[in-house]
Design a protein around this motif. Structure first.
Motif, PDB file in Angstrom:
ATOM      1  N   THR A 106     -20.745  37.137  82.180  1.00  0.00           N
ATOM      2  CA  THR A 106     -19.608  36.525  81.501  1.00  0.00           C
ATOM      3  C   THR A 106     -18.372  36.605  82.405  1.00  0.00           C
ATOM      4  N   ILE A 156     -10.312  49.555  80.840  1.00  0.00           N
ATOM      5  CA  ILE A 156     -11.492  50.178  81.458  1.00  0.00           C
ATOM      6  C   ILE A 156     -11.116  50.798  82.796  1.00  0.00           C
ATOM      7  N   GLY A 203     -19.195  46.346  73.624  1.00  0.00           N
ATOM      8  CA  GLY A 203     -19.725  46.303  74.981  1.00  0.00           C
ATOM      9  C   GLY A 203     -18.724  45.776  75.980  1.00  0.00           C
ATOM     10  N   ILE A 204     -19.139  45.702  77.228  1.00  0.00           N
ATOM     11  CA  ILE A 204     -18.277  45.191  78.289  1.00  0.00           C
ATOM     12  C   ILE A 204     -18.066  43.684  78.120  1.00  0.00           C
ATOM     13  N   PRO A 205     -19.119  42.894  78.083  1.00  0.00           N
ATOM     14  CA  PRO A 205     -18.900  41.458  77.853  1.00  0.00           C
ATOM     15  C   PRO A 205     -18.571  41.198  76.389  1.00  0.00           C
ATOM     16  N   MET A 206     -17.874  40.110  76.126  1.00  0.00           N
ATOM     17  CA  MET A 206     -17.514  39.764  74.767  1.00  0.00           C
ATOM     18  C   MET A 206     -18.660  38.982  74.121  1.00  0.00           C
ATOM     19  N   LYS A 244      -8.605  44.110  78.551  1.00  0.00           N
ATOM     20  CA  LYS A 244      -9.733  45.027  78.410  1.00  0.00           C
ATOM     21  C   LYS A 244     -10.132  45.608  79.768  1.00  0.00           C
ATOM     22  N   SER A 261     -15.676  37.925  81.536  1.00  0.00           N
ATOM     23  CA  SER A 261     -15.131  39.276  81.365  1.00  0.00           C
ATOM     24  C   SER A 261     -15.613  40.201  82.476  1.00  0.00           C
ATOM     25  N   GLU A 262     -16.898  40.087  82.803  1.00  0.00           N
ATOM     26  CA  GLU A 262     -17.456  40.936  83.854  1.00  0.00           C
ATOM     27  C   GLU A 262     -16.890  40.577  85.223  1.00  0.00           C
ATOM     28  N   LEU A 295     -13.444  42.068  85.388  1.00  0.00           N
ATOM     29  CA  LEU A 295     -13.529  43.519  85.539  1.00  0.00           C
ATOM     30  C   LEU A 295     -13.924  43.899  86.967  1.00  0.00           C
TER      31      LEU A 295
END
Lengths: 494, 494
Positions: free
Chosen positions: A147, A201, B358-361, A197, A149-150, A153
């Motif tokens: 995703t 983290i 979790g890490i991904p949404m 987020k 998001s990853e 991050l």
């Protein structure tokens, strides 16, 4: 279930999927269930003995389907799409069927290598600078994350390590913890929540950068914040730019922000999850000008390129920045091709394995989806798909603009139209509530400058002009009722 | 590709997968390709116009298959398995075909709810304490993560936040950064590298705990380290126990470690990725005694429960510990069912949506795989599968023990046998090199107490006694050659 039964059941499932998608527009797009609906419909524990496949499939219809939000429906206008297609589903079936897991090169050479080459293909479709491609045998290259998001991050964590090392070079006594406590990240106030987020983290402070009248982050705003923070002892280290924000698809001015980041040693990551896919069309590519200043860049082919979730493409200029933070080599992952010998020979030290490029170690064979879709549609087919969605959004925009009860709330650049009834937030909330309860179309809201706004995103692969027209007709019917009720109510009160 | 063509191509793909799996044992399990093999076999950019499906599928055979490590082959004895099955593949096809993405409850109610109930099913199969189940309407529950690495990372980050809050309660002036710089995590020296990776991401110190003669972490060792670290101002906050380590499937003594963690306010996470699946068999369940002391626990059904990758099941006792770190509620994710009203009513505040777990949404509809597999095999079928693998491993162990040239290097508890030729590391490395080059079977090494050891894991769903016997015959033939060469060579030298 043996292979013979799988042949039979698999073919039935293919028909099930085809039937589902062919008839999806007749389903209620947003399900009419209450939270907790499912638990009472199935047993409270797993069966001791095997059940029949017929029973399982019957329960898919009985238990699952009534609770599904139908993302592939032409009546689905929420979030951003899961932009899947039949070639993507076939590739995914192949991936499940082969069942290999990729992490080191040896665990599945084809998986590592196809991924590297597909990210080059896509990078070229986007006209990324050569620095981001691996075929140029430089330090850059691409990887598939699950995703966006990853991807964000990973970029933030890599930037954190890079900055810590850099600070320690000039000040070796300073502890990592002390440096991290002074790091400061930036992103647009309109950025996706996953950026915040990532900062949580990573244990670093993040500041939200105010945007201009187009909801874009501008150079002078960031520049001022960076100067302020440096003056108070902070170390600016990371800026996540957004191209195509989630609320209203706004674009940060990366061509003016990039030079600042470069000058200040701030890692610039570009999150272009949705809109970035459209940069394969020359008419949208100028929005990506300035990517040459970025350290990393990501788009989600699963949002707008006919590739099924999950598939987030990420490129970095220096892959070592990404990998060195997490380079660990336990014995069970060593293999004879990882030594420097062949790496130097082929000048592809980064393509050996993807294990250190992401949070999880293991990965599905996701590049097959890109390969199937790129080949079955061709660049022109993908461009046509994007253009059609943008055109449909323009049509919807014109319908909204033609109705004096409504207003458009942000510039319509791609497939998203932000609009609202002229009037209070409560009125618009009431409208959205009616839309959701009726369940004929599905959309979600956002807030723009504190106001409650409706988002209408063209999502479906099969969405046509008539769906847009029907959706608008439905919205105006519901809003007319609301406005009439309001009028009646006010009439009574007066 | 329209639905009609998908019906045809999808059925062909089902046959392709069935053919592949039926004939897989005739393929060379480890591919005979060199790094970089693929790039020159395909064009350097995506096609402008669509290609035919026949061309794509032809290239699967020509380009992909020669570079695949065949994880589903009965000759595959490496890592731990991708334990997939036909029902799992069907469920995954359904997931791809429906194409919904889960994050909030509203994004796909069926996805959120089936996941919650399936984790309860699996939790009961494992006889987890009720604290970990969501149906008991307490604070616990389960979630599907992509990989065990993500489960470990989520546990560590949650523990980090919990400890920071706890320390700040008694010392409100102390900064988060200062506290984090003093946090210390622990895990076995035999633990998976992802635990160390999680500590790097979380920015905390980690210490590797020495193991006893069975490669298990024992209470007194951890207790001593904790005392030492507290004495020097560190704050012990996290211990990742392993049940079934990657190198040799060793088991930390959680029943004696748990009380220490509880007494010291150390979050105990249990990573039982592979071996945890076997706890559905009563004869293995005693190894899980002590789980009642844990804060979180995870197993990978994709390693040993006939569920295809990716699927890592994770349970927590207090879901709020997991979610409060990342609770963010942008407007576009709000929906009318997330308010406290219905939550309190149903006592299921954690089951609404999995977005903060979790890490991904976003997430695929992975619980379908669990549902299909549990129902098509039944608990007894899954137990039989596990027992068969353990029995085959015992058979292999006996073959090794019967040959005086070899030795067993760790207790064989489940499907993994650690063995080596009596003699030098070089000799064993030479043997493994021959095995890999020949490509008939595939296994990977590990290090145990500094010695190079071969790992033989029964992986295939279709692995039978004859495969084990063939594998052993092949290994002894190669080792005889090696030993003969060594003997000849030494003879010449003397």
């Amino acid at each position: 279930m043996d292979a013979a039964e799988f042949r039979r059941r698999g073919k039935e499932m293919v028909d099930f999927v085809a039937d589902y998608q062919e008839n999806i527009e007749h389903r209620r797009v947003y399900p009419d269930v209450e939270p907790g609906y499912l638990r009472s419909m199935i047993p409270s524990e797993a069966p001791l003995e095997p059940e029949s496949y017929e029973d399982v499939l019957r329960d898919v219809d009985r238990v699952i389907m009534p609770g599904v939000t139908h993302w592939l429906s032409p009546h689905f206008y929420a979030y951003y799409a899961n932009s899947t297609s039949f070639p993507s589903i076939l590739a995914d079936l192949l991936s499940s069927g082969i069942g290999t897991i990729g992490f080191t090169w040896a665990a599945n050479p084809a998986c590592s290598e196809l991924e590297t080459v597909m990210l080059d293909w896509l990078g070229k479709m986007l006209q990324l600078p050569e620095d981001f491609l691996s075929e140029t045998q430089g330090q850059g290259g691409g990887v598939i994350q699950g995703t966006a998001s990853e991807a964000t991050l990973m970029a933030l964590l890599s930037a954190r390590l890079k900055t810590v090392k850099c600070v320690q070079e000039s000040d070796p006594q300073r502890s990592e913890a002390d440096i991290i406590s002074k790091l400061i990240a930036y992103t647009s106030e309109e950025a996706h929540s996953s950026v915040e987020k990532a900062s949580i983290i990573g244990g670093v402070v993040i500041r939200m950068v105010p945007t201009d009248e187009h909801f874009s982050v501008r150079a002078e705003t960031l520049e001022k914040m960076v100067a302020e923070d440096k003056a108070t002892g902070y170390i600016p280290f990371f800026f996540c730019a957004t191209l195509g924000t989630t609320p209203c698809c706004a674009f940060d001015k990366i061509d003016e922000l990039g030079p600042i980041c470069n000058a200040e040693n701030i890692w610039m990551h570009i999150d272009a999850a949705y809109a970035g896919c459209a940069f394969i069309c020359p008419e949208f590519r100028p929005l990506l000008n300035g990517v040459e200043f970025a350290d990393s860049f990501s788009i989600n082919p699963n949002k707008f390129l006919l590739v099924g979730f999950d598939c987030s493409a990420m490129w970095v200029k220096k892959s070592a920045d990404l990998t060195r933070a997490f380079q660990m080599d336990p014995e069970y992952l060593k293999h004879e091709h990882q030594g420097s010998g062949w790496c130097n020979h082929l000048h592809q030290p980064y393509s050996t394995h993807k294990i250190h490029w992401g949070i999880p170690m293991a990965r599905r064979f996701r590049s097959l989806k890109l390969w199937f879709v790129f080949r079955m549609y061709g660049l022109r087919g993908l461009q046509a798909f994007i253009r059609k969605h943008v055109e449909l959004a323009k049509t919807f925009e014109n319908l909204v603009r033609g109705d004096n009860n409504f207003e458009i709330c942000a510039e319509v650049v791609m497939g998203l139209v932000c609009f609202r009834l002229k009037g209070s937030d409560e009125l618009n909330k009431a409208l959205l509530k009616q839309i959701t309860r009726t369940g004929k179309i599905y959309l979600v809201p956002c807030k723009l400058r504190g106001r409650f706004v409706l988002r209408f995103v063209v999502c479906g692969r099969t969405t046509e002009l008539r769906h847009i027209q029907e959706a608008w007709k439905h919205i105006t019917e519901l809003s007319s009722e609301l406005l009439q009720n309001l009028f009646d109510h006010e009439g009574k009160e007066n």
